[in-house]
Enzyme design. Structure first.
Site, PDB file in Angstrom:
ATOM      1  N   TYR A  81       0.835  -1.191   0.000  1.00  0.00           N
ATOM      2  CA  TYR A  81       0.000   0.000   0.000  1.00  0.00           C
ATOM      3  C   TYR A  81       0.876   1.250   0.000  1.00  0.00           C
ATOM      4  CZ  TYR A  81      -4.239  -2.618   1.223  1.00  0.00           C
ATOM      5  OH  TYR A  81      -5.306  -3.474   1.217  1.00  0.00           O
ATOM      6  N   TYR A 120      -0.687 -10.047   0.679  1.00  0.00           N
ATOM      7  CA  TYR A 120       0.414  -9.557   1.516  1.00  0.00           C
ATOM      8  C   TYR A 120       0.335 -10.176   2.912  1.00  0.00           C
ATOM      9  CZ  TYR A 120      -3.290  -6.348   3.070  1.00  0.00           C
ATOM     10  OH  TYR A 120      -4.468  -5.821   3.533  1.00  0.00           O
ATOM     11  N   ARG A 130      -3.017 -12.021   3.833  1.00  0.00           N
ATOM     12  CA  ARG A 130      -4.338 -11.556   3.410  1.00  0.00           C
ATOM     13  C   ARG A 130      -4.466 -11.813   1.912  1.00  0.00           C
ATOM     14  NH1 ARG A 130      -7.981  -7.021   4.665  1.00  0.00           N
ATOM     15  NH2 ARG A 130      -9.285  -8.821   4.205  1.00  0.00           N
ATOM     16  N   HIS A 133      -7.593  -8.264  -2.476  1.00  0.00           N
ATOM     17  CA  HIS A 133      -8.891  -7.631  -2.255  1.00  0.00           C
ATOM     18  C   HIS A 133      -8.793  -6.149  -2.593  1.00  0.00           C
ATOM     19  CE1 HIS A 133      -6.632  -7.122   1.517  1.00  0.00           C
ATOM     20  NE2 HIS A 133      -7.296  -5.978   1.646  1.00  0.00           N
ATOM     21  N   HIS A 135     -10.651  -2.441  -1.368  1.00  0.00           N
ATOM     22  CA  HIS A 135     -11.533  -1.777  -0.408  1.00  0.00           C
ATOM     23  C   HIS A 135     -12.472  -0.811  -1.140  1.00  0.00           C
ATOM     24  CE1 HIS A 135      -9.099  -3.074   3.120  1.00  0.00           C
ATOM     25  NE2 HIS A 135      -8.092  -2.976   2.263  1.00  0.00           N
TER      26      HIS A 135
END
Length: 206
Positions: A81, A120, A130, A133, A135
């Site tokens: 991120y 990640y 995880r 995905h 958000h």
């Protein structure tokens, strides 16, 4: 029965709520919904498989909801991120900001062009990962009316053990994007993801 047996209470909006923003296409810039361009340097594309993510925002009765501000954010293709609180050693992609926005059209439709995010590791429970995905944040007529959810990708090996997916239980399938082929050379993959607000078939919100 868990259905309400009394009339709904109407809560008056405060002055700050009433003076909040009214969302319209005027606040959207040309490439806000194209994450392959909106943070790129000198027009270069980010690394990763380009995809479309699109669908309709609906209420519990199937009515399409217009003028809903949708913001998305995600990791880059390597699972990083662009955020100061992401501690991983994965390299940032200088051509990818990982966020975008769109306002639903009169028929409740939205569309984003982006890249497939990477999975990640996260430190909460050891060395678990995880799954991929994206958000989603949905605003109503003002900033105080906000719902947050996630779109998952099908057939991910870490879906079954993901903490958020476990919370969803049997409703997890509602948060899966449905893949399709676009027949566009540079973006040959897309995902349908309809978002339902309210009712027994609602999308799972955090």
């Amino acid at each position: 029965s868990r259905s309400p047996n009394k009339k709904l209470l109407w809560i008056n909006s405060s002055s700050s709520e009433m003076s909040g923003p009214l969302f319209s296409e005027k606040i959207i810039n040309k490439n806000d919904n194209d994450l392959t361009l909106n943070f790129s340097k000198i027009g270069e594309k980010p690394l990763g498989q380009e995809i479309f993510v699109h669908g309709f925002v609906k209420d519990e009765n199937g009515n399409n909801l217009k003028n809903v501000l949708i913001e998305i954010w995600q990791a880059n293709a390597g699972g990083k991120y662009k955020h100061q609180n992401d501690p991983s050693n994965i390299k940032l992609d200088e051509n990818f900001g990982g966020c975008g926005r769109f306002i639903t059209s009169s028929d409740g439709y939205y569309i984003f062009k982006t890249i497939e995010p990477g999975a990640y590791p996260y430190p909460n429970r050891g060395t678990e990962w995880r799954p991929r995905h994206i958000h989603f944040s949905l605003f109503g007529s003002m900033f105080l009316q906000r719902l947050i959810t996630q779109m998952y990708f099908p057939n991910e090996p870490n879906n079954a053990s993901d903490p958020m997916a476990l919370l969803m239980g049997d409703s997890f399938d509602r948060n899966l994007g449905k893949p399709y082929e676009t027949k566009i050379p540079e973006v040959d993959r897309g995902y349908d993801f309809d978002i339902v607000v309210g009712g027994k078939n609602a999308t799972f919100f955090e």
